[in-house]
Scaffold this active site. Sequence first.
Site, PDB file in Angstrom:
ATOM      1  N   ASP A 144      -2.012   3.790  -4.529  1.00 61.25           N
ATOM      2  CA  ASP A 144      -2.830   2.927  -3.679  1.00 61.25           C
ATOM      3  C   ASP A 144      -2.237   1.522  -3.545  1.00 61.25           C
ATOM      4  O   ASP A 144      -1.889   1.092  -2.455  1.00 61.25           O
ATOM      5  CB  ASP A 144      -4.275   2.859  -4.182  1.00 61.25           C
ATOM      6  CG  ASP A 144      -5.190   2.195  -3.163  1.00 61.25           C
ATOM      7  OD1 ASP A 144      -5.027   2.470  -1.952  1.00 61.25           O
ATOM      8  OD2 ASP A 144      -6.058   1.403  -3.562  1.00 61.25           O
ATOM      9  N   GLY A 151      -2.074  11.672   3.479  1.00 59.69           N
ATOM     10  CA  GLY A 151      -1.834  12.537   2.324  1.00 59.69           C
ATOM     11  C   GLY A 151      -0.853  12.000   1.304  1.00 59.69           C
ATOM     12  O   GLY A 151      -0.204  12.787   0.598  1.00 59.69           O
ATOM     13  N   LYS A 152      -0.767  10.688   1.181  1.00 59.54           N
ATOM     14  CA  LYS A 152       0.180  10.098   0.222  1.00 59.54           C
ATOM     15  C   LYS A 152      -0.200  10.453  -1.216  1.00 59.54           C
ATOM     16  O   LYS A 152       0.646  10.873  -2.011  1.00 59.54           O
ATOM     17  CB  LYS A 152       0.221   8.574   0.407  1.00 59.54           C
ATOM     18  CG  LYS A 152       0.700   8.124   1.770  1.00 59.54           C
ATOM     19  CD  LYS A 152       0.784   6.620   1.869  1.00 59.54           C
ATOM     20  CE  LYS A 152      -0.576   5.949   1.772  1.00 59.54           C
ATOM     21  NZ  LYS A 152      -1.452   6.271   2.921  1.00 59.54           N
ATOM     22  N   HIS A 170       0.851  -1.193   0.000  1.00 59.86           N
ATOM     23  CA  HIS A 170       0.000   0.000   0.000  1.00 59.86           C
ATOM     24  C   HIS A 170       0.886   1.241   0.000  1.00 59.86           C
ATOM     25  O   HIS A 170       1.748   1.403   0.866  1.00 59.86           O
ATOM     26  CB  HIS A 170      -0.907   0.004   1.229  1.00 59.86           C
ATOM     27  CG  HIS A 170      -1.857   1.161   1.263  1.00 59.86           C
ATOM     28  ND1 HIS A 170      -2.869   1.316   0.343  1.00 59.86           N
ATOM     29  CD2 HIS A 170      -1.940   2.234   2.096  1.00 59.86           C
ATOM     30  CE1 HIS A 170      -3.538   2.418   0.610  1.00 59.86           C
ATOM     31  NE2 HIS A 170      -2.990   2.999   1.667  1.00 59.86           N
TER      32      HIS A 170
END
Length: 311
Positions: free
Chosen positions: A177, A158-159, A138
Amino acid sequence: MSVKVKDLLQKVRLQLIYGSEDLLEKEITTSDISRPGLEMTGYFDYYTPERIQLIGMKEWSYLMKMTSHNRHQVLLKMFQPTTPVVIIARDLEIPDEMMQAAQEKQIVILRSHTSTSRLSGEISSYLDSRLAERTSIHGVLMDIYGMGVLIQGDSGIGKSETGLELVKRGHRLVADDRVDIFAKDEMTLWGEPAEILRHLLEIRGVGIIDVMSLYGASAVKDSSQVQIAVYLENYDVNKTFDRLGNASDELEIAGVRIPRVRIPVKTGRNISVVIEAAAMNYRAKEMGFDATKIFEERLTNLISQNEVKHD
């Protein structure tokens, strides 16, 4: 894991000599390649018919010295139901007996103008990457200044938003994701997106966006080596974070270790710029320039000079 012969035909730019659409659906299950030298002499002990059979100049020249009958018999024995494909290198002539045996045993024949050793390397490299076991991680994988940076962190930190900001700054999105990662060899990790998520970014409050449509083909990349990991975590005043860059932290995936940098996320902090700096700092270290060591050397020299003065 397996690769269809038709995929190999397209990716390695081979010429189809014989094989129907059904035969091109045959599956290749190993990246090992066989050079059938001893088999040409009739010695089939330890023969591995399930491998790709690659015929170069040596095998071809020996084959052409045989009588037509012997050539046909050897090829019939070599072409087994489990043989996925036979590939001829160097644009060598296909003997009639090979075409006849291929038709009788229903074996795909491909040809390439490339030299045998180079062709073997290209095929092995392609099959190694396709057949390698995948590990799903992930996170967001970005190509930053030509380096693969895996951005991880807790959900909602906040990736994806950071990935979008990096795209706006001229870097390229590889995967968001879910990142499928595999070991290309004992020292190298590669990552790619899940097919359903290719070129897509999920931004809370906006939804799913197509990065390629919005920012162009230069903003995306199909795969990338994974060289450094960045972990985003909420800033905690009670937690000590690395300030000098000499703390050793690594992430292990598929038996391969890569350096990991932990970055505290705080309101007003430009995380994308910090990640850019982390990527450039990693490249500088790879080139032999370590700012931390330089600082430590300067500090040691300064302390030594002060001790001399006090003496």
